[in-house]
Design an enzyme around this catalytic site. Structure first.
Site, PDB file in Angstrom:
ATOM      1  N   ASP A  66       0.813  -1.213   0.000  1.00 53.77           N
ATOM      2  CA  ASP A  66       0.000   0.000   0.000  1.00 53.77           C
ATOM      3  C   ASP A  66       0.849   1.266   0.000  1.00 53.77           C
ATOM      4  OD1 ASP A  66      -2.343  -1.360  -0.132  1.00 53.77           O
ATOM      5  OD2 ASP A  66      -2.971  -0.994   1.930  1.00 53.77           O
ATOM      6  N   GLY A  67       1.970   1.240   0.739  1.00 58.09           N
ATOM      7  CA  GLY A  67       2.848   2.410   0.751  1.00 58.09           C
ATOM      8  C   GLY A  67       3.411   2.706  -0.630  1.00 58.09           C
ATOM      9  N   ARG A  71       2.657   6.219  -2.857  1.00 63.40           N
ATOM     10  CA  ARG A  71       3.671   7.110  -3.428  1.00 63.40           C
ATOM     11  C   ARG A  71       3.517   7.220  -4.934  1.00 63.40           C
ATOM     12  NH1 ARG A  71       5.676   4.802   1.099  1.00 63.40           N
ATOM     13  NH2 ARG A  71       6.947   6.104   2.494  1.00 63.40           N
ATOM     14  N   ASN A 140      -4.115   9.970   1.583  1.00 68.89           N
ATOM     15  CA  ASN A 140      -4.548   9.363   2.845  1.00 68.89           C
ATOM     16  C   ASN A 140      -4.916  10.401   3.892  1.00 68.89           C
ATOM     17  OD1 ASN A 140      -4.586   6.648   2.335  1.00 68.89           O
ATOM     18  ND2 ASN A 140      -2.708   6.167   3.442  1.00 68.89           N
ATOM     19  N   ARG A 151       4.760  15.427  24.796  1.00 65.34           N
ATOM     20  CA  ARG A 151       3.808  16.301  25.467  1.00 65.34           C
ATOM     21  C   ARG A 151       2.652  16.590  24.516  1.00 65.34           C
ATOM     22  NH1 ARG A 151       6.155  19.146  29.892  1.00 65.34           N
ATOM     23  NH2 ARG A 151       8.379  18.702  30.156  1.00 65.34           N
ATOM     24  N   ASP A 170      -2.206  14.221  21.236  1.00 66.64           N
ATOM     25  CA  ASP A 170      -0.894  13.999  20.632  1.00 66.64           C
ATOM     26  C   ASP A 170      -0.858  14.517  19.204  1.00 66.64           C
ATOM     27  OD1 ASP A 170       0.075  12.850  22.900  1.00 66.64           O
ATOM     28  OD2 ASP A 170       0.181  10.808  22.119  1.00 66.64           O
TER      29      ASP A 170
END
Length: 290
Positions: A66-67, A71, A140, A151, A170
């Site tokens: 999928d990556g 791309r 995506n 933090r 986050d």
């Protein structure tokens, strides 16, 4: 767009995946049997040194996971060249064919026995002092998140109608339906059918903030501003993070372009394949055999 028999195909196997090269040879042999003009470009998707010449081809066959397809989509969508994904990696939400389906389905390809699936993309703009400094196509998701410091950050979300809400978390994901099975799914978001043209807004590990995803209409204009004394970054479709400051903002809208993908299955293929992937984790399955 009406399906057609491709006449000039570019094969783009992932150069880092040995299996992709083997499958490219098989596909090439099949294309030669059907006397279809084609070329092979072994592309290093992670560290590209050359850009493939996609213009002039009427189909790109991407071989990887999928990556890899994601791309390749960034290269093909601006030229409106459709993609056919062949699975040679670990995850296959986006790819269409497995290695056992290659020859039979390529025959259907040459008979124009398939359909196009149009995937909505987003456009993300990085604004500095109100001026656009960077612009991206998004397949995506666009992600605003904390950097190296563990933090939480505050992310304010404004829509074209005005203020929506602020999250202490986050990070915050703005995803397409395609991206709903990627990072957004890992963050607890809903799964959207691929044909939907909506935006999905979902916080990552929210603290005393709304912990539900919000689905927005295609016409929404989303403005993000991050507030933190520590590092905050922006990443588009998993690319290298870009630092953003408290005076910077990110504007996200529906993209005028769409990613076109070749599909052989019925429209309900998505739910059938999804059920299979969720019942077994292909990554863990592969590692258990290593």
């Amino acid at each position: 767009m009406t399906p057609y028999a491709p006449k000039n195909i570019l094969l783009m196997p992932n150069a880092a995946v040995q299996k992709a090269a083997l499958l490219a040879d098989r596909i090439s042999a099949c294309l030669k049997t059907h006397t279809v003009e084609h070329s092979i470009f072994y592309y290093d998707y992670e560290h590209p040194t050359q850009v493939p010449l996609i213009e002039g081809h009427d189909l790109v066959i991407v071989i990887g996971g999928d990556g890899t397809l994601l791309r390749a989509g960034h290269l093909c969508a601006p030229l409106d060249v459709p993609l056919l994904g062949v699975q040679a990696g670990r995850l296959g939400f986006l790819t269409e064919l497995t290695e056992i389906e290659i020859e039979s389905n390529l025959g259907r390809l040459f008979s124009a026995d398939y359909r196009f699936e149009s995937r909505m993309m987003l456009q993300a703009e990085f604004l500095e002092n109100g001026k656009v400094k960077h612009r991206w196509d998004v397949i995506n998701e666009a992600l605003v998140s904390r950097g190296r410091d563990a933090r939480p950050i505050e992310v304010r979300v404004d829509l074209n109608e005005g203020y929506m809400m602020s999250y202490i978390a986050d990070g915050l994901i703005v995803a397409t339906a395609t991206g709903s099975t990627a990072y957004a799914l890992a963050a607890g978001g809903p799964i959207l059918p691929p044909e939907l043209r909506n935006m999905l807004v979902i916080p990552i590990a929210p603290h005393l903030s709304l912990d539900r995803a919000v689905v927005l209409a295609e016409g929404a204009v989303v403005n993000l501003r991050a507030i933190s004394d520590f590092e905050v970054v922006l990443s588009i479709d998993g690319t290298t993070p870009l630092p953003i400051g408290p005076e910077d903002s990110i504007r996200i809208t529906a993209n005028k372009r769409s990613l076109r993908m070749v599909r052989f299955g019925e429209p309900n293929y998505f739910y059938r394949d999804l059920a299979g992937l969720l019942q077994r984790n292909p990554i863990l399955e592969q590692e258990s055999h290593d």
